[in-house]
Scaffold this motif. Structure first.
Motif, PDB file in Angstrom:
ATOM      1  N   ALA A  85       0.787  -1.296  -0.058  1.00 48.23           N
ATOM      2  CA  ALA A  85      -0.237  -0.151  -0.159  1.00 48.23           C
ATOM      3  C   ALA A  85       0.666   1.220   0.057  1.00 48.23           C
ATOM      4  O   ALA A  85       0.357   2.141  -0.533  1.00 48.23           O
ATOM      5  CB  ALA A  85      -1.131   0.052   1.092  1.00 48.23           C
ATOM      6  N   LEU A  86       2.075   1.203   0.622  1.00 47.07           N
ATOM      7  CA  LEU A  86       2.976   2.486   0.858  1.00 47.07           C
ATOM      8  C   LEU A  86       3.368   2.677  -0.470  1.00 47.07           C
ATOM      9  O   LEU A  86       3.640   3.715  -0.891  1.00 47.07           O
ATOM     10  CB  LEU A  86       3.951   2.172   1.827  1.00 47.07           C
ATOM     11  N   TYR A  87       3.990   1.548  -1.357  1.00 48.81           N
ATOM     12  CA  TYR A  87       4.457   1.750  -2.534  1.00 48.81           C
ATOM     13  C   TYR A  87       3.385   2.537  -3.598  1.00 48.81           C
ATOM     14  O   TYR A  87       3.594   3.142  -4.489  1.00 48.81           O
ATOM     15  CB  TYR A  87       4.994   0.400  -3.119  1.00 48.81           C
ATOM     16  N   TRP A  88       1.951   1.999  -3.614  1.00 48.75           N
ATOM     17  CA  TRP A  88       1.158   2.532  -4.284  1.00 48.75           C
ATOM     18  C   TRP A  88       0.953   4.102  -4.033  1.00 48.75           C
ATOM     19  O   TRP A  88       0.576   4.812  -4.773  1.00 48.75           O
ATOM     20  CB  TRP A  88      -0.350   1.772  -4.112  1.00 48.75           C
ATOM     21  N   ILE A  89       0.611   4.194  -2.666  1.00 43.26           N
ATOM     22  CA  ILE A  89       0.617   5.561  -2.178  1.00 43.26           C
ATOM     23  C   ILE A  89       1.803   6.649  -3.014  1.00 43.26           C
ATOM     24  O   ILE A  89       1.789   7.513  -3.183  1.00 43.26           O
ATOM     25  CB  ILE A  89       0.408   6.018  -0.928  1.00 43.26           C
ATOM     26  N   ALA A  90       3.007   6.290  -2.487  1.00 39.74           N
ATOM     27  CA  ALA A  90       4.217   6.696  -3.201  1.00 39.74           C
ATOM     28  C   ALA A  90       4.386   6.861  -4.617  1.00 39.74           C
ATOM     29  O   ALA A  90       4.540   8.131  -5.171  1.00 39.74           O
ATOM     30  CB  ALA A  90       5.692   5.910  -2.880  1.00 39.74           C
ATOM     31  N   GLU A  91       3.764   6.052  -5.561  1.00 39.16           N
ATOM     32  CA  GLU A  91       3.567   6.191  -6.932  1.00 39.16           C
ATOM     33  C   GLU A  91       2.585   7.264  -7.099  1.00 39.16           C
ATOM     34  O   GLU A  91       2.726   8.132  -8.233  1.00 39.16           O
ATOM     35  CB  GLU A  91       3.244   4.793  -7.657  1.00 39.16           C
ATOM     36  N   LEU A  92       1.632   7.470  -6.351  1.00 46.75           N
ATOM     37  CA  LEU A  92       0.418   8.257  -6.494  1.00 46.75           C
ATOM     38  C   LEU A  92       0.889   9.845  -6.276  1.00 46.75           C
ATOM     39  O   LEU A  92       0.387  10.726  -7.055  1.00 46.75           O
ATOM     40  CB  LEU A  92      -0.733   7.915  -5.762  1.00 46.75           C
ATOM     41  N   ILE A  93       1.840  10.069  -5.306  1.00 46.88           N
ATOM     42  CA  ILE A  93       2.077  11.219  -4.743  1.00 46.88           C
ATOM     43  C   ILE A  93       3.701  11.668  -5.220  1.00 46.88           C
ATOM     44  O   ILE A  93       4.106  12.451  -4.727  1.00 46.88           O
ATOM     45  CB  ILE A  93       1.932  11.379  -3.281  1.00 46.88           C
ATOM     46  N   LYS A  94       4.429  10.809  -5.972  1.00 40.45           N
ATOM     47  CA  LYS A  94       5.687  10.981  -6.384  1.00 40.45           C
ATOM     48  C   LYS A  94       6.123  12.193  -6.884  1.00 40.45           C
ATOM     49  O   LYS A  94       7.176  12.974  -6.722  1.00 40.45           O
ATOM     50  CB  LYS A  94       6.267   9.867  -6.834  1.00 40.45           C
ATOM     51  N   LYS A  95       5.275  12.746  -7.694  1.00 35.67           N
ATOM     52  CA  LYS A  95       5.543  14.411  -8.050  1.00 35.67           C
ATOM     53  C   LYS A  95       5.638  15.136  -6.883  1.00 35.67           C
ATOM     54  O   LYS A  95       6.538  16.322  -7.239  1.00 35.67           O
ATOM     55  CB  LYS A  95       4.367  14.574  -9.383  1.00 35.67           C
ATOM     56  N   ARG A  96       4.642  15.153  -6.154  1.00 30.68           N
ATOM     57  CA  ARG A  96       4.613  16.103  -5.164  1.00 30.68           C
ATOM     58  C   ARG A  96       5.667  15.956  -3.966  1.00 30.68           C
ATOM     59  O   ARG A  96       6.115  16.708  -3.085  1.00 30.68           O
ATOM     60  CB  ARG A  96       3.292  16.243  -4.271  1.00 30.68           C
ATOM     61  N   HIS A  97       5.977  14.535  -3.641  1.00 30.50           N
ATOM     62  CA  HIS A  97       7.030  13.958  -2.665  1.00 30.50           C
ATOM     63  C   HIS A  97       7.687  13.126  -3.128  1.00 30.50           C
ATOM     64  O   HIS A  97       7.752  11.988  -3.013  1.00 30.50           O
ATOM     65  CB  HIS A  97       6.061  13.499  -1.542  1.00 30.50           C
ATOM     66  N   PRO A  98       8.794  13.268  -3.949  1.00 27.66           N
ATOM     67  CA  PRO A  98       9.713  12.613  -4.593  1.00 27.66           C
ATOM     68  C   PRO A  98      10.418  11.835  -3.598  1.00 27.66           C
ATOM     69  O   PRO A  98      11.215  10.872  -3.988  1.00 27.66           O
ATOM     70  CB  PRO A  98      10.581  13.367  -5.541  1.00 27.66           C
ATOM     71  N   ALA A  99      10.629  12.216  -2.339  1.00 27.75           N
ATOM     72  CA  ALA A  99      11.686  11.678  -1.414  1.00 27.75           C
ATOM     73  C   ALA A  99      11.149  10.382  -1.094  1.00 27.75           C
ATOM     74  O   ALA A  99      12.171   9.453  -0.830  1.00 27.75           O
ATOM     75  CB  ALA A  99      11.993  12.570  -0.324  1.00 27.75           C
TER      76      ALA A  99
END
Length: 129
Positions: A85-99
């Motif tokens: 789930a964390l990987y999916w969330i990171a993919e969705l928000i990677k433009k705003r939170h690339p870290a």
């Protein structure tokens, strides 16, 4: 967002929801239904359990909030569900939170996950988990 991307996103969501509905309603452990679910090719050919063996039954158990049964079928999947789930969330928000995306896809993180999966595979075959 382009029209094509919106259509593909909607189709992906529909496919995922259909998959969730199937696994929620139909138990792959049921002998009369199990013939409709794919079998593990690694286990079929070698008799050894791969890291994913039992995942279909574990997903059904997780969707029905039976976590003990899910752990019995595939403990690694149960433990890894929040990470997935964390990987999916990171993919969705990677433009705003690339870290976050960078940390999850860092070579050290990938190697650590690979070591865990390999250890799980070896241990489950030695101890017949």
């Amino acid at each position: 967002m382009s029209t094509k991307r919106i259509i593909l996103t909607v189709l992906a969501v529909i496919i995922v929801l259909l998959g969730v509905a199937v696994y929620f309603n139909f138990d792959p452990a049921n002998p009369t239904l199990s013939k409709f679910f794919p079998k593990c090719p690694v286990y079929s050919f070698t008799g050894l359990k791969c890291p994913g063996c039992g995942s279909q039954r574990a997903i059904h158990a997780i969707l029905n909030f039976n976590f003990a049964r899910a752990a019995h079928y595939n403990a690694l999947l149960l433990i890894a569900t929040p990470l997935i789930a964390l990987y999916w969330i990171a993919e969705l928000i990677k433009k705003r939170h690339p870290a976050l995306d960078n940390a999850l896809n860092h070579p050290a993180t990938i190697i650590a996950l690979l070591v865990v999966v390999l250890a799980w595979t070896i241990l489950r075959n030695i101890f017949n988990w």
